[in-house]
Each structure stands twice: as structure tokens, then as C-alpha cells.
Design a protein around this motif. Structure first.
Motif, PDB file in Angstrom:
ATOM      1  N   ARG A  86       0.832  -1.212   0.000  1.00  0.00           N
ATOM      2  CA  ARG A  86       0.000   0.000   0.000  1.00  0.00           C
ATOM      3  C   ARG A  86       0.867   1.264   0.000  1.00  0.00           C
ATOM      4  O   ARG A  86       0.536   2.265  -0.623  1.00  0.00           O
ATOM      5  CB  ARG A  86      -0.941   0.024   1.213  1.00  0.00           C
ATOM      6  N   HIS A 116      -3.791  -2.104  -8.350  1.00  0.00           N
ATOM      7  CA  HIS A 116      -4.511  -2.525  -7.153  1.00  0.00           C
ATOM      8  C   HIS A 116      -3.513  -3.104  -6.159  1.00  0.00           C
ATOM      9  O   HIS A 116      -2.571  -3.793  -6.560  1.00  0.00           O
ATOM     10  CB  HIS A 116      -5.532  -3.618  -7.506  1.00  0.00           C
ATOM     11  N   ASP A 119      -5.576  -4.366   0.860  1.00  0.00           N
ATOM     12  CA  ASP A 119      -5.555  -3.411   1.982  1.00  0.00           C
ATOM     13  C   ASP A 119      -5.494  -4.082   3.350  1.00  0.00           C
ATOM     14  O   ASP A 119      -5.455  -3.391   4.364  1.00  0.00           O
ATOM     15  CB  ASP A 119      -6.751  -2.462   1.899  1.00  0.00           C
TER      16      ASP A 119
HETATM   17 MG    MG Z   1      -9.167  -1.645  -2.158  1.00  0.00          MG
END
Ligand code: MG
Ligand code: DAT
Length: 152
Positions: A86, A116, A119
Motif C-alpha cells: 500500500r 490494485h 488493503d
Molecule cells: Mg481496495
């Protein structure tokens, strides 16, 4: 804690020939590539991947976009791989993503945001299982891991 994270170059990333650049950033950081495939997402698979967003107003346009061209699906492994992924990718809205992140360097639109990244560890497991059979995730050693401080 060794984790795996699911990373996917989206259709805009392929059209813009950013696959190599994105792989390079994960390699340079020191994560280990354990799964990789080029595929065209069908709508059903896209719906499952994004099922947590099914009530959002942009859901159907997101599905149109993500199924519009091939994607490159990857699994990267490291200590804290989800958090690191991330960080490398940057926040969802590209205008909030700092330069140095993938979205900060390459995107200007929230939908066309190139990549992408899972998360959470739980979502990473769920997403990896959508795209990869267990036998498609390859176990191997890299001697460089010692010099990255990561005797994986
Ligand atoms: Mg997401
Ligand atoms: P992320 O991809 O950062 O995990 P997310 O899971 O909240 O973000 O949303 C998935 C994707 O949906 C995101 O990459 C782009 C699209 N999206 C999110 N919010 C949006 C919005 N407000 N308008 C249009 N597309 C949006």
C-alpha cells in the motif's frame, strides 16, 4: 511476519506500458515475486474481487473499466508485504498520493489509478485465492534475501 499481498496492474497500466516499471519498484524494494499472470478479467471474477464495493455508485463503471483490457496479477511476499504494498502504491485518490508512490507518479484520476494493492492480510488471502491456485504460487529461495535483512 511474512505475508503475501495481491498486486494487480490495471488495464490502464497495461495500455500505458507500466508493467515493467511497477515490477521494478516491488523488486527494488526487496519483495519476492511468488506469482505472476497476464489475464483478461471476466465480469464475474471482477465482481468477486470487488464484492466489498458492490453498493458504491461507481461499482458498475469500475467493473467496466477493470474488464476492458487484460490485467497483470501478482503475488509479492515479504515481512509486512500488505502494508509495504500500500505504501508503494499510494492512496486511492491520486491527487492525495505523494510523488514517489506509483499512483503519485503515474495517475491523475481515481478510476484510472493503474494498480490494485490488497488493503489487509485477510483481503490479500481472499484476493490471491480468486486469481491463483495454490500450485501457481512458487516457493523458492533468493540468496540476496540475506543482504536485504530478510532471510525468508
Ligand atoms: Mg481496495
Ligand atoms: P484502493 O484501490 O485504493 O484499494 P478502493 O478499494 O476503495 O481503493 O476502491 C477500489 C477502486 O475503485 C479504486 O482503486 C478506484 C475505484 N474507486 C474508489 N473510489 C472511487 C470513487 N469515489 N470514484 C470512482 N472510482 C472509485
Amino acid at each position: 511476519m511474512i505475508e503475501q499481498t495481491f498486486i494487480m496492474v490495471k488495464p490502464d497500466g497495461l495500455q500505458r506500458a507500466l508493467v515493467g516499471e511497477i515490477i521494478r519498484r516491488f523488486e527494488n524494494k526487496g519483495l519476492k515475486l511468488v506469482g505472476l499472470k497476464l489475464l483478461a478479467l471476466d465480469r464475474k471474477m471482477a465482481e468477486i474481487h470487488y464484492e466489498q464495493l458492490k453498493d458504491k455508485p461507481f461499482f458498475s463503471s469500475l467493473l467496466d473499466f477493470i474488464t476492458s483490457n487484460p490485467v497483470v496479477a501478482m503475488v509479492w511476499e515479504a515481512d509486512n508485504a500488505v502494508y509495504i504494498g500500500r505504501k508503494l502504491v499510494g492512496p486511492t485518490r491520486p491527487n492525495e498520493a505523494d510523488p514517489g508512490t506509483i499512483r503519485g507518479d503515474f495517475c491523475i484520476n481515481t478510476q484510472f489509478n493503474v494498480i490494485h494493492a490488497s488493503d489487509s492480510v485477510e483481503n490479500a488471502k481472499r484476493e490471491i485465492a480468486i486469481f491463483f491456485a495454490p500450485s501457481e504460487l512458487v516457493r523458492y529461495e533468493r540468496s540476496i534475501m540475506h543482504w536485504l535483512g530478510l532471510d525468508l
